[in-house]
Design a protein around this motif. Sequence first.
Motif, mmCIF file in Angstrom:
data_model
loop_
_atom_site.group_PDB
_atom_site.id
_atom_site.type_symbol
_atom_site.label_atom_id
_atom_site.label_comp_id
_atom_site.label_asym_id
_atom_site.label_seq_id
_atom_site.Cartn_x
_atom_site.Cartn_y
_atom_site.Cartn_z
ATOM 1 N N ILE A 101 0.890 -1.152 -0.048
ATOM 2 C CA ILE A 101 0.042 -0.113 -0.039
ATOM 3 C C ILE A 101 0.941 1.172 0.090
ATOM 4 N N THR A 102 1.961 1.161 0.946
ATOM 5 C CA THR A 102 2.694 2.405 0.959
ATOM 6 C C THR A 102 3.554 2.719 -0.280
ATOM 7 N N THR A 103 4.231 1.536 -0.956
ATOM 8 C CA THR A 103 4.715 1.770 -2.108
ATOM 9 C C THR A 103 3.912 2.304 -3.573
ATOM 10 N N TYR A 145 1.245 10.393 -2.991
ATOM 11 C CA TYR A 145 0.691 10.773 -1.923
ATOM 12 C C TYR A 145 1.524 10.974 -0.580
ATOM 13 N N ALA A 146 1.337 11.653 0.323
ATOM 14 C CA ALA A 146 1.960 11.621 1.685
ATOM 15 C C ALA A 146 1.557 10.397 2.533
ATOM 16 N N PHE A 147 2.133 9.710 3.545
ATOM 17 C CA PHE A 147 1.276 8.905 4.187
ATOM 18 C C PHE A 147 2.152 8.544 5.539
ATOM 19 N N VAL A 148 1.664 8.042 6.568
ATOM 20 C CA VAL A 148 1.857 7.665 8.028
ATOM 21 C C VAL A 148 1.347 6.439 8.244
ATOM 22 N N LEU A 152 -7.770 0.148 -5.389
ATOM 23 C CA LEU A 152 -7.615 0.916 -3.957
ATOM 24 C C LEU A 152 -7.371 2.363 -4.420
ATOM 25 N N LEU A 153 -6.462 2.579 -5.428
ATOM 26 C CA LEU A 153 -6.452 3.921 -5.709
ATOM 27 C C LEU A 153 -7.511 4.603 -6.082
ATOM 28 N N ALA A 154 -8.476 3.783 -7.175
ATOM 29 C CA ALA A 154 -9.618 4.748 -7.588
ATOM 30 C C ALA A 154 -10.509 5.018 -6.228
ATOM 31 N N ARG A 155 -10.559 4.073 -5.269
ATOM 32 C CA ARG A 155 -11.478 4.482 -4.109
ATOM 33 C C ARG A 155 -10.832 5.665 -3.125
ATOM 34 N N ILE A 156 -9.416 5.645 -3.069
ATOM 35 C CA ILE A 156 -8.999 6.879 -2.345
ATOM 36 C C ILE A 156 -9.258 8.073 -3.229
#
Length: 242
Positions: free
Chosen positions: A18-20, A27-30, A109-113
């Motif tokens: 997911i993070t990759t 996107y920024a992520f934590v 997943l990207l589409a849902r985001i």
Amino acid sequence: MKSMILVVEDDKAVRNLITTTLETQGYAFVTAEKGSDAISAAVSYRPDVMILDLGLPDIDGVEIIKKVRSWSNNPIIVVSARSEDRDKIDALDAGADDYLTKPFSVEELLARIRVALRKMNYDNSPVKNSPVFVNGSLKIDYSAGCVYVDGREIHLTPIEYKLLCLLARNVGKVLTHNYILREVWVNALESDTPSLRVFMATLRKKIEKNPSRPEYIQTHVGVGYRMIRLQTEEESASEKDE
């Protein structure tokens, strides 16, 4: 400014996938591996979207949703191996916006985001409280109680109108059968779901160009319904430019 995504996942392989994916899309992520860390991160970072696994080692994901919903309305996308309808319904009723079952494709997943971010931007814009709702060729004039498709007025029954307005005011969010029944009929029971399906079918016939392939109202089998937020030409052009 980059959108901030909080990834709550205790499986290292899935978390890295997911993070990759998020990193390659800018996107920024934590991340958080435990429920307690997820709640702390949600408070500290105020992420635009939370991607949440339900099966965490310390706190069940549904409880996390309830806690976060006590102070935040930002989108929560559940990504879980739990595939039973009851698990989906519990998560969505607790306040999750979407539910994706493992294994999943990164494209989905990207589409849902993207849908979640559009919903968040819509919720935070003055348009949210506008007396007129516009989505593609669908228009709802709340003050007049009128609905138009391609500029042509569509005559709906009171129940159909209430259903459409409920979906429109929660555009992009999956609404469970029970939630819709409570909001539209107040004292309805879960056993009234077949009646809801009938009303939804008649509503689709009136607003959809092709009811068998609906573009506005999406069915989540065994769970509920969601109104899809259609992109405007300006939004599509903006995405291409990014």
